[in-house]
Design a protein around this motif. Sequence first.
Motif: not given
Length: 65
Positions: A13-36
């Motif tokens: 499969k090919q899935l698009i994932c989403h992550a967010m950061s406040r400082d561009l160094m530490n990223w948090g994945k957001i699994p609920d926003y993964t889509f394909g």
Amino acid sequence: MYHMFYCIFPEGKQLICHAMSRDLMNWGKIPDYTFGADDEIYELSDWRDPLYRPIRNILPNEPFY
């Protein structure tokens, strides 16, 4: 707040994932926003260049661009 969208390729499969950061160094994945792909119009393993178009704020205090 910074957003990153990236691809993963699990089990044919090919899935698009989403992550967010406040400082561009530490990223948090957001699994609920993964889509394909939907497997009706697009193949699950071969679709590219999806367009992300926000329809609402992701976090309550996040500005909408």
